[in-house]
Design a protein around this motif. Structure first.
Motif, PDB file in Angstrom:
ATOM      1  N   GLN A   1       9.861   3.825  -4.762  1.00 44.53           N
ATOM      2  CA  GLN A   1      10.075   4.445  -4.350  1.00 44.53           C
ATOM      3  C   GLN A   1      11.566   3.763  -3.038  1.00 44.53           C
TER       4      GLN A   1
ATOM      5  N   GLU B   1      -1.224   2.069  -8.482  1.00 44.92           N
ATOM      6  CA  GLU B   1      -0.663   2.605  -6.921  1.00 44.92           C
ATOM      7  C   GLU B   1       0.644   1.725  -6.167  1.00 44.92           C
TER       8      GLU B   1
ATOM      9  N   LEU C   1       4.329   1.131  -6.790  1.00 42.71           N
ATOM     10  CA  LEU C   1       5.013   2.847  -6.091  1.00 42.71           C
ATOM     11  C   LEU C   1       6.030   2.651  -4.508  1.00 42.71           C
ATOM     12  N   PRO C   2       5.260   1.775  -3.373  1.00 40.33           N
ATOM     13  CA  PRO C   2       6.122   1.665  -2.810  1.00 40.33           C
ATOM     14  C   PRO C   2       7.438   0.105  -3.104  1.00 40.33           C
TER      15      PRO C   2
ATOM     16  N   ARG D   1       0.461  -0.874  -0.164  1.00 39.74           N
ATOM     17  CA  ARG D   1      -0.162   0.131  -0.016  1.00 39.74           C
ATOM     18  C   ARG D   1       1.066   1.264   0.769  1.00 39.74           C
ATOM     19  N   GLU D   2       1.073   2.728  -0.445  1.00 41.37           N
ATOM     20  CA  GLU D   2       0.589   3.552  -0.382  1.00 41.37           C
ATOM     21  C   GLU D   2       1.691   4.309   0.793  1.00 41.37           C
TER      22      GLU D   2
END
Length: 787
Positions: free
Chosen positions: A410, A403, A406-407, A360-361
């Motif tokens: 990033q 989305e 992204l973890p 999760r973000e």
């Protein structure tokens, strides 16, 4: 997906998660176990690498020995270099890496001990509702009905459990929290226990009032400190003892749990108590509603039906799995029909559920094990980067969960400074490189081994994929291109001209995790590994395309074009007529190896397609050679084979591999299995990869057009899928009957030209942004009207 009995084993329990925390729910009637995880409970502290000042010269000496055919000498030199622990005062300090093999550790367990009558339980049912991400268990006993439900809420960062009793009896139970101090399992000869396990710290439970328990712990070998905070809200009586809470005379009790580590905050107690108290103030109904609304906005994007609906739930999951394993066919079915079509769609949706629950973000990306009941999971539970971490995210874009990609992306951006430090100090080059085959999520890239330097390039494909599926130029400019550029600069500085053939290669490297035979001996290290060729080509190509789109770095573009034209070609074995795994036509040490590294340019890459028919056929021969020799014997390897079969447009092979996966490489709770050390060990890879490889069977968009039903198995006669994404910013819905396409729905997120292919027909049509199009099986296109 449901069961008629409580879980007797961890691999039968049902998972919940919110990206931060995970829990396994056993559903016991007399004793309930809730096994807990938090994503940042990792052992050890980072220990930087110190290398000798002549490290790179000696490594390049190994490369020259390989070019000279002196493999034994090269192997001895490189192994010694890999294991070297330099202590000289002139050593070069690599600060932002770690030489510790950090292990992912369980947070511990919550146990509920129930006062119960002598009567046996009846009407037991334990289930996971994939549409709401709620685990339920219910049963009756002595004239009363009991129910429990568990959620892991992302918006409220809370694990919540509601227990209810209706009838003559009330709830009466004791709550305790425990954490193991021994490994609790043996992996045989799979891998030696990490040294960190000599320093396991017993957890301490504190009672902070009549409804409040706190368990304090620390991961072994001075790892992360953590606290588990548990509060109870009940309509009965709640009293505390020295290390537990006792509830009595209750018809409804709600347990709220939050886990915090010092990775996120140094003020653990106040942070966790605040989160728990905020959830209590909102109340269970609001927390429950927040959870479902948040979860459904991801889960409802895709729906998959194989013609029998998704409602074939008359039988519990263990029975359905046993039936498919025993090949028990429904007597009403005709030859060639799937035993249980709904089981495949259930597995597809379950794995989407696991992805949403673990990535999760704002959280860490899931590694080999996001759910883990041990201090000592297989592979230490850590992310390995020679396929496993990447394959966890193969599904992200195509099943419309960008989305949740992204973890990982990033995290890799956070690690770029470390990669640049390694490139500069270890290789005296520009750009960035992640050495070895592991990352330490909480800290830095690992620099334990230095045998393979292509993980960073492989991850670059994920950055570019995130751009391709959306056409988001802002993301390309700010994130994807800067990452890709650093990887490309490293390769540009480290490619070397082959002394015999004149093309450019890198080395020394290895083809994970196999070897070749030469003069009766087997060796790992070589120059010009096929996997390296594919990743280098892809990295340079994507960097060039991104620079062209953004109109930047004209001189770099020129240099990349020149370099690409000189890269080593793929080679076909004259002996076996298959794609070579190495630059030379060596005999394989393990012909049925679980890795399919040399097939990377087929999938997940896309450098070799039908447009290169000889290479394409040779690669297909390579896959069959692996399978004929027993390949695909692990769950994650089988998932990779499904993706490869899809790219070879061999739907029947892909369907056969799916059946083999579900028959022999999943646990009773559908977790992926890897046979090792005399028994099966759990691995999340095949779960998270499965939706992506199935999607490849139904749509492909790596050719520059959208191809529908490219690899449909003959047994998948009727079905539908909605919500898949294709490169270029398209959403795709498909319906087929009797093995033939009936209708395609295309939603374009951008203005442009959409190219669509079915069988041998290719059409192009202009699209407007946020418009939908109806395409018949004859590829006749019309603007979609609400139906």
């Amino acid at each position: 997906m449901w069961f008629r009995n409580p879980a007797n084993d961890w691999h039968e329990a049902l998972p919940v998660g919110n990206g931060y925390m995970g829990a396994m729910i056993f559903g016991g009637t007399r004793v309930e176990r809730i096994q807990l995880n938090e994503e940042t409970i990792w052992s050890g502290t980072p220990k930087p690498r110190i290398i000798a000042p002549d490290y790179v010269e000696r490594k390049m000496k190994g490369r020259e020995l390989i070019f000279d055919g002196k493999y034994k000498e090269a192997e001895e030199l490189l192994y010694a270099l890999k294991k070297e622990k330099y202590t000289g005062k002139d050593g070069v300090l690599i600060e932002n890496v770690t030489t510790t093999e950090h292990g992912f550790e369980t947070a511990g367990d919550i146990y509920l001990y129930f006062d119960s009558e002598n009567e046996i339980e009846e009407n037991y049912r334990r289930e996971l509702d994939l549409k709401t991400a709620v685990v339920n268990s219910q049963f009756s006993r002595a004239g009363s009905n009991y129910s429990r439900e568990v959620i892991a809420s992302y918006p409220d960062k809370i694990l919540a459990m509601r227990l209810q009793a209706k009838g003559n009896s009330k709830l009466s139970f004791e709550i305790k929290m425990k954490r193991p101090v021994m490994t609790g399992e043996l992996i045989g000869n799979f891998v030696s226990p990490p040294k960190a396990l000599i320093n396991v710290y017993p957890a301490i439970t504190e009672v902070r009032g009549d409804n409040y328990l706190v368990m304090k712990g620390q991961a072994s070998d001075n790892g992360n400190k953590f606290e588990v905070h548990l509060k109870v809200v009940t309509d009965g009586i709640c009293k505390s003892s020295s290390n537990s809470l006792k509830i009595s005379k209750s018809s409804e009790t709600i347990i709220y749990v939050h886990i915090v580590t010092d990775f996120y905050t140094k003020d653990l107690s106040n942070y966790a108590e605040k989160i728990v108290d905020e959830a209590i103030i909102k109340g269970y109904e609001q927390v429950h509603a927040n959870h479902i609304n948040d979860y459904k906005k991801y889960y409802d994007r895709v729906d998959f039906d194989l013609g029998n609906g998704n409602t074939n739930t008359k039988y519990p999951l263990d029975v359905r799995l046993r039936n498919i394993r025993n090949r028990i066919e429904d007597p009403r079915s005709y030859k060639g029909q799937l035993t249980d079509p709904g089981l495949i769609s259930l597995f597809f949706n379950y794995n989407r559920y696991l992805f949403i629950s673990s990535s999760r973000e704002g959280t860490m990306p899931p590694a080999l094990n996001y759910w883990n009941g041990s201090l000592y999971p297989a592979w230490y539970g850590r992310p390995t980067t020679n396929i496993n971490q990447q394959m966890n995210f193969w599904s992200a874009e195509v099943i419309d969960l960008p989305e949740l990609h992204l973890p990982m992306l990033q995290m890799l951006e956070r690690f770029l400074p470390a990669g640049k430090e390694v490139a500069k100090k270890v290789y005296q080059s520009n750009g960035a490189v992640f050495p070895g085959r592991g990352l330490a999520f909480n800290y830095n890239p690992e620099f334990i081994y230095d045998t393979w330097n292509d993980a960073g390039g492989w991850f670059g494909a994920h950055f570019y994929s995130h751009y391709e599926f959306s056409n988001d130029k802002e993301y390309l400019e700010k994130h994807a291109y800067p990452y890709l550029k650093e990887m490309a600069l490293f390769y540009l500085d480290n490619l070397i001209k082959h002394p015999t053939f004149g093309y450019l290669v890198t080395g020394p490297s290895y083809s994970p995790e196999t070897a070749f035979i030469l003069d009766g001996e087997h060796y790992e290290f070589a120059n010009g590994i096929t996997l390296s060729k594919a990743i280098i080509y892809e990295t340079l190509k994507f960097t060039l395309e991104a620079a062209e789109i953004l109109s930047v770095d004209k001189q770099l573009q020129k240099k990349i074009r020149k370099t690409i034209s000189k890269l080593a070609p793929y080679k076909i074995s004259e002996i076996y007529n298959k794609l070579q795994e190495w630059d030379k036509d060596y005999e394989e040490f393990i012909p049925g190896h679980r890795h399919n590294s040399h097939l990377y340019p087929i999938y997940p890459g896309r450098d070799i397609t039908e447009a290169k028919p000889e290479l394409f056929k040779a690669a297909e021969n390579s896959l069959h050679h692996r399978l004929d020799n027993g390949g695909g014997w692990t769950g994650w390897s089988r998932a990779w084979v499904i993706g490869l079969a899809a790219r070879f447009k061999d739907g029947n092979l892909a369907g056969e591999q799916i059946e083999l996966l579900m028959r022999g490489q999943v646990f009773p709770n559908f977790f992926g299995a890897h046979k090792r050390g005399g028994h099966d060990v759990y691995d999340l890879g095949p779960n998270l990869a499965f939706p992506g490889v199935v999607a490849e069977m139904l749509i492909q968009s790596h050719h520059g057009y959208i191809e529908v039903l490219p690899a449909l198995p003959a047994t998948w006669k009727t079905g539908a899928i909605k919500g898949l994404r294709a490169r270029g910013g398209y959403k795709v819905d498909l319906i087929w009957e009797d093995g033939k396409l009936i209708k395609v729905y295309i939603k374009s997120e951008n203005e442009g030209i959409c190219k669509l292919k079915y069988k041998n027909k290719l059409v192009s049509f202009e699209t407007k942004a946020n418009s939908e199009y109806n395409v018949t099986n004859e590829l006749q296109i019309s603007k979609r009207i609400a139906e």
